[in-house]
Design a protein around this motif. Structure first.
Motif, short mmCIF file in Angstrom:
data_model
loop_
_atom_site.label_atom_id
_atom_site.label_comp_id
_atom_site.label_asym_id
_atom_site.label_seq_id
_atom_site.Cartn_x
_atom_site.Cartn_y
_atom_site.Cartn_z
N ASP A 107 0.81 -1.21 0.00
CA ASP A 107 0.00 0.00 0.00
C ASP A 107 0.85 1.27 0.00
O ASP A 107 0.32 2.36 -0.21
CB ASP A 107 -0.94 0.01 1.21
N ARG A 108 2.12 1.15 0.17
CA ARG A 108 2.99 2.32 0.25
C ARG A 108 3.22 2.93 -1.13
O ARG A 108 3.34 2.23 -2.13
CB ARG A 108 4.32 1.96 0.89
N ILE A 109 3.33 4.23 -1.16
CA ILE A 109 3.59 4.94 -2.41
C ILE A 109 4.89 4.45 -3.03
O ILE A 109 4.97 4.26 -4.25
CB ILE A 109 3.61 6.47 -2.16
N SER A 110 5.91 4.23 -2.21
CA SER A 110 7.20 3.78 -2.74
C SER A 110 7.09 2.43 -3.43
O SER A 110 7.81 2.16 -4.40
CB SER A 110 8.26 3.74 -1.64
N PHE A 111 6.18 1.57 -2.97
CA PHE A 111 5.97 0.28 -3.65
C PHE A 111 5.48 0.53 -5.07
O PHE A 111 5.98 -0.06 -6.03
CB PHE A 111 4.97 -0.58 -2.87
N HIS A 112 4.52 1.41 -5.23
CA HIS A 112 3.94 1.68 -6.54
C HIS A 112 4.88 2.49 -7.44
O HIS A 112 4.93 2.27 -8.65
CB HIS A 112 2.59 2.36 -6.39
#
Length: 153
Positions: free
Chosen positions: A101-106
């Motif tokens: 769910d983290r922005i860095s993942f996306h």
């Protein structure tokens, strides 16, 4: 050691279990541990907190990175791993909590790297020994983990 330590934000640099590292190292032959300490480094060449691996050039290395955990820290390290992997002859393998769910993942993982979700929970170490609960049993991390592989260009 009680569970409060595992959930505490006072310690963010959990040592990678040696067996876990060895299995990855057998595949990748790491040349650099980008986020280590004098006591827990996994490679001959490593950067400590004082060296600040976020400011170093990893170009041409095969990098293992188990960064300090925490929302901001993990995102900064994920971005750094992605950016460094764009350099010629640079491969980066990142061990982080599986927080999709983290922005860095996306922004820096999904569609940009190979993702390997770790089966079960990692038993992190301190000074080469598993962290134990009050009954002397090895404690598993309170979060799922993933290994992110950025293959060099």
């Amino acid at each position: 050691m009680n569970k409060k330590v595992m959930y505490s934000s006072k310690k963010s640099n959990w040592e990678t279990p040696q067996k876990f590292f060895n299995e990855l190292n057998e595949e990748f032959n790491f040349t650099l541990d980008a986020a280590a300490s004098q006591r827990n480094s996994k490679c001959e060449k490593f950067y400590t907190e004082e060296d600040d691996g976020l400011l170093q050039d990893w170009g041409g290395e095969t990098v293992f990175c188990n960064p300090p955990y925490g929302r901001k820290a993990t995102g900064e390290w994920t971005k750094k791993c992605y950016e460094e992997s764009r350099k010629p002859n640079t491969t980066v393998v990142l061990l982080i909590p599986a927080r999709t769910d983290r922005i860095s993942f996306h922004d820096y993982i999904l569609g940009k790297a190979e993702i390997r979700f770790v089966k079960g929970r990692v038993v992190f170490e301190i000074d080469g020994k598993p962290i134990l609960d009050e009954k002397g049993r090895a404690m598993r991390a309170p979060f799922p983990s993933m290994v992110v592989v950025y293959r060099g260009i």
